[in-house]
Write a protein that holds these residues in place. Structure first.
Motif, PDB file in Angstrom:
ATOM      1  N   PHE A 117       1.265  -9.420   1.561  1.00 42.03           N
ATOM      2  CA  PHE A 117       1.686 -10.817   1.510  1.00 42.03           C
ATOM      3  C   PHE A 117       2.621 -11.068   2.689  1.00 42.03           C
ATOM      4  O   PHE A 117       3.711 -10.487   2.766  1.00 42.03           O
ATOM      5  N   GLU A 122       6.435 -15.979  -0.038  1.00 47.87           N
ATOM      6  CA  GLU A 122       5.782 -15.102  -1.005  1.00 47.87           C
ATOM      7  C   GLU A 122       6.685 -13.963  -1.453  1.00 47.87           C
ATOM      8  O   GLU A 122       6.219 -12.864  -1.762  1.00 47.87           O
ATOM      9  N   ALA A 125       5.796 -12.246  -4.777  1.00 44.36           N
ATOM     10  CA  ALA A 125       4.595 -11.428  -4.666  1.00 44.36           C
ATOM     11  C   ALA A 125       4.922 -10.118  -3.955  1.00 44.36           C
ATOM     12  O   ALA A 125       4.419  -9.046  -4.337  1.00 44.36           O
ATOM     13  N   ARG A 226       1.701 -15.407 -10.535  1.00 42.76           N
ATOM     14  CA  ARG A 226       0.787 -15.768  -9.454  1.00 42.76           C
ATOM     15  C   ARG A 226      -0.588 -15.206  -9.789  1.00 42.76           C
ATOM     16  O   ARG A 226      -0.723 -14.023 -10.137  1.00 42.76           O
TER      17      ARG A 226
END
Length: 420
Positions: A117, A122, A125, A226
């Motif tokens: 990522f 992000e 993530a 996510r």
């Protein structure tokens, strides 16, 4: 570094590659108000909090799951519970493996963990990529058609300490397979934990995945989810999300329609009451020809709640024949509630059919007058109209029992609002 990131980093136990991912996330820091993807969701309060890793599996009464049949995989505060799960009689053609087992084995079963990522927004993530050490890998063989829903259950249990966990899940259907998945996220009592979950969905050529998810966590819980899905040629992915709980809940649903004639139907309900903050962000990417997406989302704001919705549809060059539709309607039930909606449509192809629309308003006064003229009290009339509004996204569910169950969960949440 914020107290949040500092505390999450204390739970690290991975290799050098995952350490590098963690350091990148810590160096980037949390997104602020100038980051477009987080513009309407402030992390200022969250970044000042500290969370401890989960150090033991909480014991729960099995009767809490009496209404959830097998097969089911159950996680309590991010840890897999063998005692509460029912996975011994999985249908033929279905395999279920824990992420912890895949990590121990290495090899092809954990290949999806190599995903990286790169964007600065992000960070969660990246944290998941560095810190996740548990989850479920659910795979369906080519051509296998599974009728009974498989249940994934994620429970937040009370603890004297605020805990954080990171789960990484995979749902993979090979060509021609079909599967129904039902996700349950709920709390067994008051808690203020943080769940950071990343889900990978791969739907193979001609496969069909029906996916329902209900989030009913504690009023002080934080849910960060996510979902990244990839659809092959002629694949179909149908899902419904009900966001009904938590203090802060954010779901990023990213779907890439990579194969010709792939189809996505993704509907949802966002119900923000009290001081609840619900944020849903869709990123639908049409890459191949003759793909289609249908997105129907309904939001509701009551008390001092806040609903945030971003519906992004990208139609790339060469994705001719695309048919894309987004509808986001929202109801304000109090003067202090807030709803922010942002539909986005970006088209780089010819010969496409695309439409999007968003509204924010109050209950129809004419409909209210009609119901009251038939003898219904005002509060009952309001609740009847609100329930009908919220149930609209459930129309895509083919299984009557699942549709009835989700309707019941919506009614239960609305009953907790009291008079709007």
């Amino acid at each position: 570094m914020s107290a949040l990131l500092d505390s999450l980093a204390t739970g690290f136990s991975g290799d050098a590659a995952r350490r590098a991912v963690l350091e990148d996330a810590l160096r980037e820091g949390l997104p602020g108000p100038r980051t477009e993807a987080w513009k309407y969701t402030s992390l200022r309060q969250l970044e000042r909090r500290s969370f401890a890793p989960v150090d033991a599996l909480a014991a729960l009464d099995p009767m809490l799951l009496a209404d959830i049949p097998g097969p089911r995989a159950v996680f309590v505060n991010g840890r897999y519970s063998v005692a509460l799960s029912l996975t011994t009689d999985l249908p033929e053609g279905v395999s279920l493996q824990l992420l912890s087992e895949a990590l121990a084995e290495g090899g092809e079963s954990a290949r999806f963990l190599q995903r990286r990522f790169e964007r600065g927004d992000e960070v969660f993530a990246r944290l998941n990529a560095a810190l996740a050490n548990e989850g479920v890998l659910l795979r369906v063989d080519e051509g296998a058609r599974i009728e009974a829903p498989l249940h994934l259950v994620f429970i937040g249990a009370p603890d004297e300490t605020d805990r954080a966990w990171h789960l990484r899940n995979l749902i993979e259907l090979r060509a021609g397979a079909s599967l129904k998945v039902f996700e349950h996220h709920f709390g067994t009592g008051p808690h203020a934990h943080l769940a950071n979950t990343l889900v990978h969905v791969h739907v193979g050529r001609g496969a069909r995945l029906a996916h329902a998810r209900v989030q009913e966590d504690s009023d002080r819980a934080t849910q960060l989810l996510r979902t990244d899905a990839v659809l092959a040629s002629e694949a179909e992915y149908r899902r419904v999300d009900l966001e009904l709980g938590g203090a802060l809940s954010r779901h990023e649903l990213n779907v890439r329609l990579e194969g010709d004639s792939a189809r996505l139907v993704a509907n949802g309900v966002l119900l923000a009451d009290g001081r609840r903050h619900l944020d849903t962000r869709l990123g639908i990417d049409h890459i191949a020809r003759d793909t289609a997406c249908e997105l129907t989302w309904r939001g509701l704001g009551a008390g001092r709640g806040r609903t945030v919705f971003h519906g992004g549809i990208l139609i790339r060059e060469g994705a001719d024949g695309t048919d894309a539709a987004l509808s986001n309607k929202n109801l304000l039930l109090s003067e202090n509630a807030e709803i922010d909606t942002q539909p986005v449509l970006e088209i780089h192809a010819d010969e496409v059919k695309a439409a999007h629309g968003a509204t924010v308003g109050r209950l129809d006064t004419s409909a209210l007058f009609y119901l009251r003229s038939r003898g219904l009290p005002e509060a009952e009339a309001q609740q009847l109209l609100t329930a009908a509004f919220c149930r609209e996204p459930l129309a895509i569910i083919e299984n009557p029992a699942v549709r009835e169950l989700l309707s019941h969960r919506i009614d239960h949440a609305l009953a907790g609002l009291g008079a709007p």
